[in-house]
Design an enzyme around this catalytic site. Structure first.
Site, PDB file in Angstrom:
ATOM      1  N   LYS A  30      53.736  46.556  33.097  1.00  0.00           N
ATOM      2  CA  LYS A  30      54.816  45.714  33.630  1.00  0.00           C
ATOM      3  C   LYS A  30      55.653  45.110  32.495  1.00  0.00           C
ATOM      4  CE  LYS A  30      52.001  42.918  35.941  1.00  0.00           C
ATOM      5  NZ  LYS A  30      50.676  43.465  35.643  1.00  0.00           N
ATOM      6  N   ARG A 105      51.501  36.525  42.508  1.00  0.00           N
ATOM      7  CA  ARG A 105      50.201  37.178  42.485  1.00  0.00           C
ATOM      8  C   ARG A 105      49.338  36.774  43.670  1.00  0.00           C
ATOM      9  NH1 ARG A 105      50.073  37.929  36.434  1.00  0.00           N
ATOM     10  NH2 ARG A 105      48.225  39.116  35.880  1.00  0.00           N
ATOM     11  N   ARG A 144      44.810  47.657  23.760  1.00  0.00           N
ATOM     12  CA  ARG A 144      45.779  46.592  23.507  1.00  0.00           C
ATOM     13  C   ARG A 144      45.077  45.368  22.905  1.00  0.00           C
ATOM     14  NH1 ARG A 144      49.264  44.292  28.524  1.00  0.00           N
ATOM     15  NH2 ARG A 144      47.427  43.049  28.982  1.00  0.00           N
ATOM     16  N   ARG A 150      44.395  39.215  22.449  1.00  0.00           N
ATOM     17  CA  ARG A 150      44.146  38.565  23.741  1.00  0.00           C
ATOM     18  C   ARG A 150      42.683  38.711  24.111  1.00  0.00           C
ATOM     19  NH1 ARG A 150      48.556  40.042  28.272  1.00  0.00           N
ATOM     20  NH2 ARG A 150      46.817  39.240  29.521  1.00  0.00           N
ATOM     21  N   ARG A 162      39.627  40.520  36.357  1.00  0.00           N
ATOM     22  CA  ARG A 162      41.075  40.462  36.627  1.00  0.00           C
ATOM     23  C   ARG A 162      41.450  41.475  37.706  1.00  0.00           C
ATOM     24  NH1 ARG A 162      42.962  41.307  30.708  1.00  0.00           N
ATOM     25  NH2 ARG A 162      45.110  41.187  31.412  1.00  0.00           N
TER      26      ARG A 162
HETATM   27  P1  AMP Z   1      49.272  38.698  32.471  1.00  0.00           P
HETATM   28  O1  AMP Z   1      49.849  38.483  31.126  1.00  0.00           O
HETATM   29  O2  AMP Z   1      50.311  38.865  33.539  1.00  0.00           O
HETATM   30  O3  AMP Z   1      48.230  39.790  32.507  1.00  0.00           O
HETATM   31  O4  AMP Z   1      48.506  37.338  32.856  1.00  0.00           O
HETATM   32  C1  AMP Z   1      47.423  36.876  32.087  1.00  0.00           C
HETATM   33  C2  AMP Z   1      46.694  35.784  32.840  1.00  0.00           C
HETATM   34  O5  AMP Z   1      47.597  34.684  33.089  1.00  0.00           O
HETATM   35  C3  AMP Z   1      46.167  36.168  34.215  1.00  0.00           C
HETATM   36  O6  AMP Z   1      44.902  36.834  34.131  1.00  0.00           O
HETATM   37  C4  AMP Z   1      46.065  34.806  34.881  1.00  0.00           C
HETATM   38  O7  AMP Z   1      44.936  34.080  34.404  1.00  0.00           O
HETATM   39  C5  AMP Z   1      47.313  34.097  34.356  1.00  0.00           C
HETATM   40  N1  AMP Z   1      48.470  34.339  35.244  1.00  0.00           N
HETATM   41  C6  AMP Z   1      49.608  35.014  34.935  1.00  0.00           C
HETATM   42  N2  AMP Z   1      50.445  35.036  35.988  1.00  0.00           N
HETATM   43  C7  AMP Z   1      49.818  34.366  36.980  1.00  0.00           C
HETATM   44  C8  AMP Z   1      50.149  34.058  38.335  1.00  0.00           C
HETATM   45  N3  AMP Z   1      51.308  34.468  38.874  1.00  0.00           N
HETATM   46  N4  AMP Z   1      49.263  33.350  39.061  1.00  0.00           N
HETATM   47  C9  AMP Z   1      48.113  32.913  38.534  1.00  0.00           C
HETATM   48  N5  AMP Z   1      47.702  33.195  37.289  1.00  0.00           N
HETATM   49  C10 AMP Z   1      48.556  33.909  36.498  1.00  0.00           C
END
Ligand code: AMP
Length: 206
Positions: A30, A105, A144, A150, A162
């Site tokens: 994404k 989400r 990654r 991360r 996740r």
């Molecule tokens: P991402 O970078 O999109 O993979 O997000 C990393 C982490 O951030 C996720 O595993 C969640 O812990 C948190 N996170 C990101 N976006 C959301 C969201 N829309 N709702 C809740 N938690 C989020």
């Protein structure tokens, strides 16, 4: 006079703004695709994951709260996430449109987004899911994690958690957006360029 001008502006905004939701499991690409699409379609890219990571680096209270969830691979609570996202949209009043990456989400987030956008005479143009198998995604994420630092990308159990969060809380959004005739699916396997081309075709056909 001013009122009719406002109505005209609202109509133009409603029909010509492109607001995309990029949907897909962690590692689906994404963020990578959003950075190409934002340049191509002149959109503002908002990644809630990136926003949380910025808060963590700046050691804000929100960052501390978010970290406790992110480190486990759990979703951050809806209301703090929604408030953060809305604040970010509000900071870009001149935007030609947005790419929402990693938001919504949950169904509560999707409903909040619809309400928030409607108040601003905006709406979601399309939700695009990048599809890929779990095992490929796990490989991508672990790879990654070696360079991104991360922690949530470095541990297979956290990655699987996740995915579990995605399956239980995010996957129902397919039905939510299908009911609005806004759900599209794109094969997320291939080179970055191939996937960008698929997405571009789809967006141009909207
Ligand atoms: P991402 O970078 O999109 O993979 O997000 C990393 C982490 O951030 C996720 O595993 C969640 O812990 C948190 N996170 C990101 N976006 C959301 C969201 N829309 N709702 C809740 N938690 C989020």
């Amino acid at each position: 006079m001013e009122k009719s001008h406002l109505n005209w502006v609202s109509l133009v905004k409603y029909f010509f703004m492109i607001n995309l939701v990029l949907f897909g499991k962690p590692g689906a690409g994404k963020g990578t695709q959003a950075s190409f699409l934002k340049a191509q379609f002149n959109l503002i890219h908002i990644s809630t994951g990136d926003l949380f990571r910025n808060h963590i680096s700046n050691q804000t209270d929100l960052g501390k709260l978010a970290k406790s969830y992110m480190d486990q691979g759990d979703l951050v609570p809806d209301q703090v996430t929604i408030d953060m996202l809305e604040n970010e949209v509000d900071q870009n009043p001149q935007a030609k449109g947005f790419i929402f990456d990693g938001f919504p989400r949950t169904e509560a987030q999707a409903e909040a987004l619809d309400l928030f956008l409607a108040k601003k005479e905006m709406n979601i143009s399309a939700t695009i899911a990048l599809e890929a198998d779990d095992e490929i995604l796990i490989e991508r994420l672990l790879e990654r994690g070696k360079s991104s630092g991360r922690t949530d990308d470095q541990d297979e159990d956290k990655i699987r958690n996740r995915f579990e969060e995605y399956n239980t809380k995010t996957a129902p959004l397919r039905a939510y957006y299908t009911n609005q005739n806004k759900f599209h699916s794109v094969n997320g396997i291939g080179t970055i360029e191939e996937i960008t081309t698929r997405l571009t075709h789809l967006i141009n056909s909207l």
